[in-house]
Design a protein around this motif. Sequence first.
Motif, PDB file in Angstrom:
ATOM      1  N   PHE A 101     -23.685 -24.481  20.199  1.00  8.40           N
ATOM      2  CA  PHE A 101     -22.507 -25.258  19.820  1.00  8.40           C
ATOM      3  C   PHE A 101     -21.656 -25.629  21.031  1.00  8.40           C
ATOM      4  N   GLY A 102     -21.695 -24.803  22.070  1.00  6.02           N
ATOM      5  CA  GLY A 102     -20.841 -25.054  23.234  1.00  6.02           C
ATOM      6  C   GLY A 102     -21.325 -24.328  24.460  1.00  6.02           C
ATOM      7  N   ALA A 103     -20.527 -24.422  25.510  1.00  4.06           N
ATOM      8  CA  ALA A 103     -20.855 -23.787  26.781  1.00  4.06           C
ATOM      9  C   ALA A 103     -20.698 -22.269  26.673  1.00  4.06           C
ATOM     10  N   ARG A 104     -21.430 -21.571  27.519  1.00  3.69           N
ATOM     11  CA  ARG A 104     -21.318 -20.125  27.581  1.00  3.69           C
ATOM     12  C   ARG A 104     -20.060 -19.768  28.367  1.00  3.69           C
ATOM     13  N   PRO A 105     -19.409 -18.668  28.057  1.00  5.84           N
ATOM     14  CA  PRO A 105     -18.173 -18.306  28.750  1.00  5.84           C
ATOM     15  C   PRO A 105     -18.309 -18.225  30.277  1.00  5.84           C
ATOM     16  N   MET A 106     -19.399 -17.648  30.771  1.00  2.00           N
ATOM     17  CA  MET A 106     -19.552 -17.537  32.227  1.00  2.00           C
ATOM     18  C   MET A 106     -19.816 -18.904  32.869  1.00  2.00           C
ATOM     19  N   GLN A 107     -20.444 -19.818  32.144  1.00  2.00           N
ATOM     20  CA  GLN A 107     -20.628 -21.168  32.662  1.00  2.00           C
ATOM     21  C   GLN A 107     -19.283 -21.892  32.744  1.00  2.00           C
ATOM     22  N   LEU A 108     -18.407 -21.611  31.787  1.00  3.26           N
ATOM     23  CA  LEU A 108     -17.072 -22.206  31.817  1.00  3.26           C
ATOM     24  C   LEU A 108     -16.304 -21.796  33.064  1.00  3.26           C
ATOM     25  N   LEU A 109     -16.551 -20.575  33.536  1.00  2.99           N
ATOM     26  CA  LEU A 109     -15.890 -20.129  34.753  1.00  2.99           C
ATOM     27  C   LEU A 109     -16.325 -20.990  35.944  1.00  2.99           C
ATOM     28  N   LEU A 110     -17.626 -21.304  36.033  1.00  8.35           N
ATOM     29  CA  LEU A 110     -18.100 -22.177  37.114  1.00  8.35           C
ATOM     30  C   LEU A 110     -17.580 -23.598  36.937  1.00  8.35           C
ATOM     31  N   MET A 111     -17.475 -24.058  35.693  1.00 11.14           N
ATOM     32  CA  MET A 111     -16.890 -25.379  35.450  1.00 11.14           C
ATOM     33  C   MET A 111     -15.433 -25.393  35.901  1.00 11.14           C
ATOM     34  N   GLY A 112     -14.719 -24.310  35.645  1.00 11.84           N
ATOM     35  CA  GLY A 112     -13.338 -24.196  36.093  1.00 11.84           C
ATOM     36  C   GLY A 112     -13.234 -24.225  37.610  1.00 11.84           C
ATOM     37  N   LEU A 113     -14.180 -23.587  38.280  1.00 12.99           N
ATOM     38  CA  LEU A 113     -14.229 -23.630  39.741  1.00 12.99           C
ATOM     39  C   LEU A 113     -14.398 -25.067  40.224  1.00 12.99           C
ATOM     40  N   GLY A 114     -15.306 -25.794  39.586  1.00 10.78           N
ATOM     41  CA  GLY A 114     -15.521 -27.190  39.962  1.00 10.78           C
ATOM     42  C   GLY A 114     -14.284 -28.041  39.725  1.00 10.78           C
ATOM     43  N   GLY A 115     -13.645 -27.866  38.582  1.00 14.15           N
ATOM     44  CA  GLY A 115     -12.450 -28.640  38.288  1.00 14.15           C
ATOM     45  C   GLY A 115     -11.311 -28.319  39.237  1.00 14.15           C
ATOM     46  N   CYS A 116     -11.125 -27.045  39.519  1.00 18.33           N
ATOM     47  CA  CYS A 116     -10.050 -26.604  40.412  1.00 18.33           C
ATOM     48  C   CYS A 116     -10.247 -27.180  41.813  1.00 18.33           C
ATOM     49  N   SER A 117     -11.418 -27.027  42.374  1.00 18.34           N
ATOM     50  CA  SER A 117     -11.662 -27.514  43.728  1.00 18.34           C
ATOM     51  C   SER A 117     -11.697 -29.039  43.761  1.00 18.34           C
ATOM     52  N   GLY A 118     -12.220 -29.655  42.713  1.00 17.61           N
ATOM     53  CA  GLY A 118     -12.257 -31.118  42.675  1.00 17.61           C
ATOM     54  C   GLY A 118     -10.867 -31.727  42.681  1.00 17.61           C
ATOM     55  N   ILE A 119      -9.957 -31.158  41.893  1.00 16.43           N
ATOM     56  CA  ILE A 119      -8.576 -31.640  41.871  1.00 16.43           C
ATOM     57  C   ILE A 119      -7.946 -31.472  43.252  1.00 16.43           C
TER      58      ILE A 119
ATOM     59  N   TRP B 130     -20.544 -13.028  38.614  1.00 13.95           N
ATOM     60  CA  TRP B 130     -21.170 -13.993  39.519  1.00 13.95           C
ATOM     61  C   TRP B 130     -21.270 -13.344  40.892  1.00 13.95           C
ATOM     62  N   ALA B 131     -22.492 -13.203  41.397  1.00 19.97           N
ATOM     63  CA  ALA B 131     -22.713 -12.600  42.711  1.00 19.97           C
ATOM     64  C   ALA B 131     -22.733 -13.666  43.796  1.00 19.97           C
ATOM     65  N   ASN B 132     -23.405 -14.775  43.520  1.00 19.91           N
ATOM     66  CA  ASN B 132     -23.557 -15.852  44.499  1.00 19.91           C
ATOM     67  C   ASN B 132     -23.330 -17.191  43.816  1.00 19.91           C
ATOM     68  N   VAL B 133     -22.487 -18.004  44.436  1.00 14.46           N
ATOM     69  CA  VAL B 133     -22.207 -19.340  43.921  1.00 14.46           C
ATOM     70  C   VAL B 133     -22.302 -20.313  45.081  1.00 14.46           C
ATOM     71  N   HIS B 134     -22.979 -21.434  44.854  1.00 10.54           N
ATOM     72  CA  HIS B 134     -23.054 -22.480  45.884  1.00 10.54           C
ATOM     73  C   HIS B 134     -22.647 -23.807  45.256  1.00 10.54           C
ATOM     74  N   ILE B 135     -21.759 -24.514  45.951  1.00  3.79           N
ATOM     75  CA  ILE B 135     -21.291 -25.828  45.499  1.00  3.79           C
ATOM     76  C   ILE B 135     -21.661 -26.866  46.542  1.00  3.79           C
ATOM     77  N   VAL B 136     -22.157 -28.004  46.077  1.00  2.91           N
ATOM     78  CA  VAL B 136     -22.340 -29.172  46.936  1.00  2.91           C
ATOM     79  C   VAL B 136     -21.368 -30.230  46.442  1.00  2.91           C
ATOM     80  N   PHE B 137     -20.394 -30.567  47.295  1.00  2.00           N
ATOM     81  CA  PHE B 137     -19.426 -31.622  46.998  1.00  2.00           C
ATOM     82  C   PHE B 137     -20.028 -32.937  47.489  1.00  2.00           C
ATOM     83  N   GLU B 138     -20.124 -33.927  46.622  1.00  2.00           N
ATOM     84  CA  GLU B 138     -20.708 -35.221  46.972  1.00  2.00           C
ATOM     85  C   GLU B 138     -19.663 -36.302  46.764  1.00  2.00           C
ATOM     86  N   LEU B 139     -19.229 -36.923  47.876  1.00  2.07           N
ATOM     87  CA  LEU B 139     -18.192 -37.946  47.833  1.00  2.07           C
ATOM     88  C   LEU B 139     -18.748 -39.279  48.294  1.00  2.07           C
ATOM     89  N   LYS B 140     -18.206 -40.332  47.714  1.00  2.21           N
ATOM     90  CA  LYS B 140     -18.599 -41.681  48.110  1.00  2.21           C
ATOM     91  C   LYS B 140     -17.340 -42.512  48.304  1.00  2.21           C
TER      92      LYS B 140
END
Length: 144
Positions: A38-56, A89-99
């Motif tokens: 039905f929806g995202a898993r709670p731990m996946q939401l944490l990574l989504m929050g990381l993306g939103g926070c850093s993206g802003i 979460w032990a290891n997280v890697h983000i690739v920021f892609e800007l154009k």
Amino acid sequence: MIKIELERVKGDYGFEAKDAYGHTVHIDNSTEGGGSDFGARPMQLLLMGLGGCSGIDIVSILKKQRQNVEGFSMKIEGEREAGKEPSLWANVHIVFELKGEIDPQKAYKAAELSMDKYCSVAETLRRAGGSLKWSVRVNDQNIQ
């Protein structure tokens, strides 16, 4: 104080979370764990929050520097601790892609400021013992 409301709305584990402004998010367990997808898993939401926070953070910093960010996406990969409960979460890697018309060094510095100074989600993950790595690509070129 922030207020969040959660209500079970689908099956055993399908929840709808609502913030004080009426924005909603669907949360569920995996189908292997009895959920109904039905929806995202709670731990996946944490990574989504990381993306939103850093993206802003990054877009805000670059706008102040008059950089023209025409496109911005990221890929986030995470690996959780094995054999532990709770499994953080032990290891997280983000690739920021800007154009756009963006000075590559300004983009790199904006990412660095976000990940090392401004993003509260990144700091939360670090304080929990997580290792955060990130890289930046501007107009399909890796930046260092």
